[in-house]
Design a protein around this motif. Sequence first.
Motif, mmCIF file in Angstrom:
data_model
loop_
_atom_site.group_PDB
_atom_site.id
_atom_site.type_symbol
_atom_site.label_atom_id
_atom_site.label_comp_id
_atom_site.label_asym_id
_atom_site.label_seq_id
_atom_site.Cartn_x
_atom_site.Cartn_y
_atom_site.Cartn_z
ATOM 1 N N GLY A 77 -4.009 24.946 -9.169
ATOM 2 C CA GLY A 77 -2.564 25.210 -9.219
ATOM 3 C C GLY A 77 -1.784 24.087 -8.561
ATOM 4 N N LYS A 78 -0.456 24.283 -8.509
ATOM 5 C CA LYS A 78 0.408 23.197 -8.021
ATOM 6 C C LYS A 78 0.168 22.876 -6.551
ATOM 7 N N GLU A 79 -0.351 23.829 -5.797
ATOM 8 C CA GLU A 79 -0.618 23.562 -4.381
ATOM 9 C C GLU A 79 -2.110 23.565 -4.074
ATOM 10 N N GLY A 80 -2.952 23.374 -5.071
ATOM 11 C CA GLY A 80 -4.367 23.147 -4.837
ATOM 12 C C GLY A 80 -5.253 24.371 -4.890
ATOM 13 N N HIS A 81 -4.718 25.571 -5.161
ATOM 14 C CA HIS A 81 -5.587 26.750 -5.245
ATOM 15 C C HIS A 81 -6.247 26.787 -6.629
ATOM 16 N N GLY A 85 -14.661 13.406 -3.342
ATOM 17 C CA GLY A 85 -14.134 14.646 -3.935
ATOM 18 C C GLY A 85 -12.680 14.928 -3.592
ATOM 19 N N THR A 86 -12.079 14.103 -2.743
ATOM 20 C CA THR A 86 -10.675 14.324 -2.354
ATOM 21 C C THR A 86 -9.751 14.015 -3.549
ATOM 22 N N ILE A 87 -8.719 14.852 -3.716
ATOM 23 C CA ILE A 87 -7.663 14.569 -4.708
ATOM 24 C C ILE A 87 -6.348 14.499 -3.929
ATOM 25 N N VAL A 88 -5.649 13.348 -4.058
ATOM 26 C CA VAL A 88 -4.412 13.116 -3.285
ATOM 27 C C VAL A 88 -3.232 13.025 -4.249
ATOM 28 N N ARG A 89 -2.098 13.619 -3.839
ATOM 29 C CA ARG A 89 -0.893 13.608 -4.684
ATOM 30 C C ARG A 89 0.219 12.836 -3.970
ATOM 31 N N TYR A 90 0.971 12.062 -4.751
ATOM 32 C CA TYR A 90 2.102 11.310 -4.198
ATOM 33 C C TYR A 90 3.246 11.318 -5.223
ATOM 34 N N PHE A 91 4.497 11.501 -4.735
ATOM 35 C CA PHE A 91 5.670 11.511 -5.635
ATOM 36 C C PHE A 91 6.580 10.332 -5.324
ATOM 37 N N PHE A 92 7.030 9.629 -6.379
ATOM 38 C CA PHE A 92 8.165 8.703 -6.214
ATOM 39 C C PHE A 92 9.450 9.538 -6.193
ATOM 40 N N ASP A 93 9.431 10.641 -6.990
ATOM 41 C CA ASP A 93 10.588 11.541 -7.076
ATOM 42 C C ASP A 93 10.034 12.887 -7.510
ATOM 43 N N ASP A 94 10.172 13.920 -6.628
ATOM 44 C CA ASP A 94 9.572 15.212 -7.015
ATOM 45 C C ASP A 94 10.450 16.009 -7.975
ATOM 46 N N THR A 124 0.852 -1.198 0.000
ATOM 47 C CA THR A 124 0.000 0.000 0.000
ATOM 48 C C THR A 124 0.884 1.244 0.000
ATOM 49 N N ILE A 125 0.565 2.195 -0.878
ATOM 50 C CA ILE A 125 1.285 3.481 -0.884
ATOM 51 C C ILE A 125 0.633 4.397 0.145
ATOM 52 N N TYR A 126 -0.700 4.556 0.027
ATOM 53 C CA TYR A 126 -1.448 5.307 1.035
ATOM 54 C C TYR A 126 -2.902 4.832 0.998
ATOM 55 N N GLY A 127 -3.608 5.057 2.101
ATOM 56 C CA GLY A 127 -4.997 4.600 2.174
ATOM 57 C C GLY A 127 -5.932 5.742 2.532
ATOM 58 N N THR A 128 -7.147 5.710 1.966
ATOM 59 C CA THR A 128 -8.205 6.659 2.333
ATOM 60 C C THR A 128 -9.461 5.825 2.614
ATOM 61 N N GLY A 162 13.005 17.698 -7.725
ATOM 62 C CA GLY A 162 13.492 19.013 -7.279
ATOM 63 C C GLY A 162 12.445 20.101 -7.295
ATOM 64 N N SER A 163 11.165 19.746 -7.519
ATOM 65 C CA SER A 163 10.143 20.802 -7.609
ATOM 66 C C SER A 163 9.741 21.327 -6.233
ATOM 67 N N GLY A 164 9.919 20.495 -5.196
ATOM 68 C CA GLY A 164 9.572 20.922 -3.839
ATOM 69 C C GLY A 164 8.073 20.951 -3.581
ATOM 70 N N GLU A 165 7.262 20.325 -4.465
ATOM 71 C CA GLU A 165 5.806 20.342 -4.282
ATOM 72 C C GLU A 165 5.413 19.364 -3.177
ATOM 73 N N SER A 166 4.300 19.684 -2.507
ATOM 74 C CA SER A 166 3.885 18.892 -1.334
ATOM 75 C C SER A 166 3.209 17.588 -1.748
ATOM 76 N N GLN A 167 3.146 16.630 -0.800
ATOM 77 C CA GLN A 167 2.477 15.354 -1.029
ATOM 78 C C GLN A 167 1.259 15.283 -0.105
ATOM 79 N N GLY A 168 0.375 14.321 -0.411
ATOM 80 C CA GLY A 168 -0.791 14.121 0.451
ATOM 81 C C GLY A 168 -2.033 14.740 -0.147
ATOM 82 N N LYS A 169 -3.038 14.984 0.712
ATOM 83 C CA LYS A 169 -4.313 15.522 0.239
ATOM 84 C C LYS A 169 -4.080 16.927 -0.312
ATOM 85 N N LEU A 170 -4.512 17.116 -1.542
ATOM 86 C CA LEU A 170 -4.218 18.379 -2.223
ATOM 87 C C LEU A 170 -5.428 19.295 -2.232
#
Length: 1749
Positions: free
Chosen positions: A223-227, A174-183, A147-151, A185-193
């Motif tokens: 946007g990249k951080e959910g706005h 309606g939840t949208i979740v983001r996960y990176f194997f390798d970001d 399992t990578i993550y569970g909801t 270098g973008s520095g974007e966040s993981q998890g519920k977006l």
Amino acid sequence: MQLKHLRTLLSPQDGAAKVTCMAWSQNNAKFAVCTVDRVVLLYDEHGERRDKFSTKPADMKYGRKSYMVKGMAFSPDSTKIAIGQTDNIIYVYKIGEDWGDKKVICNKFIQTSAVTCLQWPAEHIIVFGLAEGKVRLANTKTNKSSTIYGTDSYVVSLTTNCSGKGILSGHADGTIVRYFFDDEGSGESQGKLVNHLCPPYALAWATNSIVAAGCDRRIVAYGKEGHVLQTFDYSRDPQEREFTTAAASPGGQSVVLGSYDRLRVLNWSPRRSIWEEAKPKEIANLYTVTALAWKRDGSRLCAGTLCGGVEQFDCCLRRSIYKNKFELTYVGPSQVIVKNLSSGTRVVLKSHYGYEVEEVKILGKERYLVAHTSDTLLLGDLNTNRLSEVAWQGSGGNEKYFFENENVCMIFNAGELTLVEYGSNDTLGSVRTEFMNPHLISVRINERRQRGMEENKKLAYLVDIKTIAIVDLIGGYNIGTISHESRVDWLELNETGHKLLFRDRKLRLHLYDIEGCSKTMILNFCSYVQWVPGSDVLVAQNRNTLCVWYNIEAPERVTMSSIRGDIIGLERGGGKTEVMVTEGVTTVAYTLDEGLIEFGTAIDDGNYTRAAAFLETLEMTPETEAMWKTLSKLALEARQLHIAERCFSALGHVAKARFLHETNEIADQVSQEYGGEGTDFYQVRARLAMLEKNYKLAEMIFLEQNAVEEAMDMYQELHRWDECIAVAQAKGHPALEKLRRSYYQWLMDTQQEERAGELQESQGDGLAAISLYLKAGLPAKAARLVLTREELLANTELVEHISAALIKGELYERAGDLFEKIRNPQRALECYCKGNAFMKAVELARLAFPAEVVRLEEAWGDHLVQQKQLDAAINHYIEARCSIKAIEAALGARQWKKAIYILDLQDRNTTSKYYPRVAQHYASLQEYEIAEELYIKGDRTKDAIDMYTQAGRWEQAHKLAMKCMRPEDVSVLYITQAQEMEKQGKYREAERLYVTVEEPDLAITMFKKHKLYDDMIRLVGKHHPDLLSDTHLHLGKELEAEGRLQEAEYHYLEAQEWKATVNMYRSNGLWEEAYRVAKAHGSANAHKHVAYLWAKSLGGESAVRLLNKLGLLEAAIDHAADNCSFEFAFELSRLALKHKTPEIHLRNAMYLEDEGKFEEAEAEFIRAGKPKEAVLMFVHNQDWEAAQRVAEAHDPDSVAEVLVGQARGALEEKDFQKAEGLLLRAQRPGLALNYYKEAGLWSDALRICKDYMPGQLEALQEEYEREVTKKGARGVEGLVEQARHWEQAGEYSRAVDCYLKVQDSGSSSLVEKCWLKAAELAIKFLPPQRSLEVVRAVGPQLIGIRKHSAAAELYLNLDLVKEAIDAFIEGEEWNKAKRVAKELDPRYEDYVDQNYKEFLKNQGKVDSLVGVDVVAALDLYVEQGQWDKCIETATKQNYKILHKYVALYATHLIREGGYGQALALYVQHGAPANPQNFNIYKRIFMDMVSSPGTNSAEAYHNWADLRDVLFNLCENVVKSSEVNSPAHEEFETMLLIAHYYATRSAAQSVKQLETVAARLSVSLLRHTQLLPADKAFYEAGTAAKAVGWENMAFIFLNRFLDLTDAIEEGTLDALDHSDFQDTDIPFEVPLPAKQHVPEAQREEVRDWVLTVSMDQRLEQVLPRDERGAYEASLLAASTGVRALPCLITGYPILRNKIEFKRPGKAANKDNWNKFLMAIKTSHSPLCQDVLKFISQWCGGLPSTSFSFQ
């Protein structure tokens, strides 16, 4: 981006049968669709169905319909498909690479709930969502899932980013979740977006944002951080339904969302940074879109529907064709698909950073891609599909690209070289260099991997013209800099980057070893050099020698062989390497020794087995031996002992081979017993150390293993007893004493008494040791031992015995030491002297025999001289006071300073003979001052003078001579020496001698005598500058007398006597030279005068031709007339410029008038058409009768003038009545009136006016009044005052009249005010008719004083629009004129425009006129002769206008004799089929075929241009109404002729096609009705003669001579046609107007024909072929059958025909193949152009384009 429907892949059904999922493979080759019945259909990239397979349930007991397929994805390598099913399982099917491969389940992953969606982003990693809300990962390598993550919410959608390194899941809440194997270098966040407003069934992850949509009919971009970035709300649109699925393009720049009957498209705008909605794709009856899949290259989108249909769409921003070879499809701003139209291969060019791709170019032989974005540069290799994207700041497109290296692209920009390796997204390196030639840069990128080398990337380039830098591109540092003494013009690294070759401008080839930093010059005069591909073998050419270095590590070992041509290249393949050499017209291959090449490569690659196998095949030579040695060394280092053993066997080193054989046996045995490498066994390692003579290492290896016995055995076997005993002693071995005894015994047995003695000595037994030394014949060792031990010295007998042995052995010095030790100095001294030990002898003598010291020192010196140690002997001679010997020794030892020192201490009489010897040495060192001093000391001053003379130091020699000789003797000496030098031809040295004794005149005379005029002039200029000009003149005259005119010219011109030069050339009939000199050096009109005299000397038509050529005909006629040479002027004008004849008559008349010959002048004036001038001449001379006669006879208009002239005469005599009568006869009462007015006779004036000019009476009266007023002192002020008075009194009419009378030009402002006042009063107070009159009177007056605006305003006050416009036009105020016309009377707008055009035309402002009236502007350009401007402007107009002016220009050029430029015009602009142009085309053709110098390869481009123009014309005629007309047929014939001429010129450039050229010349004879017959027969005859067809040559040249005679006679009637009966060479041909072959060549032909006609061996008939007809005749006279002409030779085709697509076009197979072969061997661009034209003309080349048959 737009969607365009392409095709339906799967037809929809009538009911619901939804397509559950679809997927494209990563390699774009496969497309998979899963239908409602759980079958996977496989399509190829073209949409053809190729395969299918059924899925299976997790458990068969629930039946085949117990599940749905919810997710499907291809593996990254495109060979597997993952299927996610609702029965809680994922299957991975291996489908293989080819269609029809067996489908096998290779992985399965059982889950706890239904799989709802699935992606395969990376190798071995499948990501999927479950109904229970988990997002999991399945690893196909380990066959496990985690399992990578569970909801807690059902996963409705799953997508990845463009790189596949991140995932995004949408859930039912309606939840949208983001996960990176390798970001990345973008520095974007993981998890519920983000929490979307509804379940995001349609979810896409684009480059710059996330797009989500669902059942609320809204599309939201986050946007990249959910706005929220943007929202597209369709909830109020009744046509729109819920969004079911979405897909982002592979480039991430577009998103497509599917709903009911509709696909909506969003495109990202990089400039505005927002999503823009494109036009939606609406398809009726499509129903709900259930699945979307985008092809990985972005070019196709597939949509699956509820009814089971699959539709394919084309996705494209734009599409273009590049050079008709490549299709460029822009599928997104940052992604382009490049498709090769011929091969069908595709490459996807994509910016990884999402930048917009601007222009795409395909360069480097259409193999390499280059594209720019705003910040990066994209490069790619189409063959290997390696693409790169590197950061690149735009530089205005000034980059230059070089693609010579297959691995790396070289980019030059602003003095900087940047290297980009294909497939790498970083620049490999960049350096500064100004040298952009690929021959001056060498890059090697991992070209031949060597053992132990990981990466190898090196660059060599020029820092400046003499400095090479070598850079390691991996580390980015400099590994070598080579400074060379001359310019480098070529360099190249070898493939491994360890050696650098470079060549300089002096053609010297150098090898630089990068590791050793050593430079070696390996070849001189190197014209070609190249590394053999795949090896370190070097091939070079030195003059006629082929040089090959098979082993570059030994550059002095070179294999040489002679060649007879130039190397053009290397070819390697098929197990052999060949050097291609051109020898004449053939190419010869020289085969290199492949074994040696392969050996070097095998060694470099570390494959010693292969190297040994190659060497086995070779004979034993010094080179092979060197290779065996190299291999043996390397094999030993690499511990490949079997190979080393074989090497030593081959080299004949039996001992080493045997030793290694035994070693190998040990190693093999150990390997068999214990496994592993036998070479690591200690015995093997010790034996290898022994082989390298490293016995200490071997001993250490043995002792490490405690193998003491083996170490001792080794040393014993080698008889190294000392080391053996040392080992035994160190290890306390019990056999130590026994060893020592054995050692002593062995020494005695082997008679090594010396070693035995040393052994006894070491053990303290001195007597035994001495005994052994003496026995061994080593008394010196015995003496050394005795001298160290006092007890032995006491033994007198022993000492005597030793000393006797020493003397016997001539060891005198040792014997002396012994005698000295036992205090016997006498014998010691004798022994020292005998043994030449003088140092010990002298030391002993100083103590014991002081008197002997001097004798001993001299003897010591003599001994050293004998030993050639002269410098050591000097001091001993000085000690012994032997000065002469010391000097001789010093001179012999070249100790010059010491010699001088000794000499200076001695008596002069004794030593004077030695000084010159020392002086000669210093003279040879060019230290002349010291030498001079020494010569003087040795009384040899004459030698010093000679020394200076020989050294060319005349001043010092002269100075010295003057000191010790009389001046006259010095002069005699120098002049004698100079005369000697002169005899030897050393004129410069002689000159210096003459000048030194101030006799420059003798030097001048010498130079003059030997005709060295330049030197003579130089000396005169230096010593007699005042005579320089006279000297030049004198020399000029002398040279002229000798006939050396060119040299004479130089001297005349130097003397500034250009006239003398001109006269010299004139007197010698060299008018051309005279003209040249006059033009270059004479006054402005001198050359014209010379041309005139030249023409006059020629006379007649020759003079006209000459003056025409020089462009001075008109000037010459004028000059002749100016110089009163009227006869010559008349002759020239009669022959060439008839329109000038009247002008010459006129000038002749004027000349005659000046001479007073009035009757002759009258006749000439009348011939010149200027009778009025004759009348004026007689009037001037007051010969009224003659004037009257001529006027009445030839110029009635002048009669009145004669009468007026007479009247003037009468007036001068105050005879007014007679004058009046004459003027009235002449009907000139006005003149009479004026004369009376001037004379103040107003009553007579009024009378005349009243009688003859009543209309002027009133004006005259007014004038009379004015005159009276003037006399009453009332001027302008009076008039103005009067007018004001009338105005105040209300008498406006009189005031106006008064104002109008003001005409004083002294004050224009006053006059203007008065006139304007008059107009103002008239408009205000007078009736309209009167005011109109006044304004019409004032307006022109104002215009006359440049007050145009005031005049126009007056006119406009009375609505006189036309007059106002005219006023503005007159004042050039065009804008005002246009505005008035436009606003007040539009009828006049055209009138203004017309006037404006006329104005521009008159002013010559053509560029402005172009914008108003193009045709008028073009006509004006033509008038002004600005043809280039005219054609350039016409080019921008329509085709008809362009060709009207092209025709005009061509006609002008043809008249000027510039048919070549006319032809170039039609080459540039095409040849339209206008009948009015036909004569131009014919004239160009006729001028071209008649022009000289066209029978050569250099003329090819002229013929090709003519041919291409005629071909273009014929193509145009075919499309016009002139098709099949006689003109059309004539142009087709001209085209054929031009083709023959062009092909002949091309064939003349290739030696092997000379017979083809000759045949073409012969074939052209059948077209002599269109060609100058004499030229055609001459060219055919000389061509036949050149290839040895003497029969034909004779007949053609004979015909040529007949034609030249006919041209001279002016008729062809006398021609005999018998030789050409039954041929297609026409008899009826036009007679050439002039001879086309120069006289000299005609005479040469005449001589040859005469010679051959005497020769009986020639059969004077044309050769015949199998038809019995003349071989070049198309028509067979016997059968009447006409054969087709061959396109290559023009000869008839009888068999082996090659036919072309165009009817009537064919070639003889043999000639065709010969022509193709010539192209292949010579690579002639001219022949290739001919082939290209034939292809164009004949509808393509035949498919069997080459044959060796």
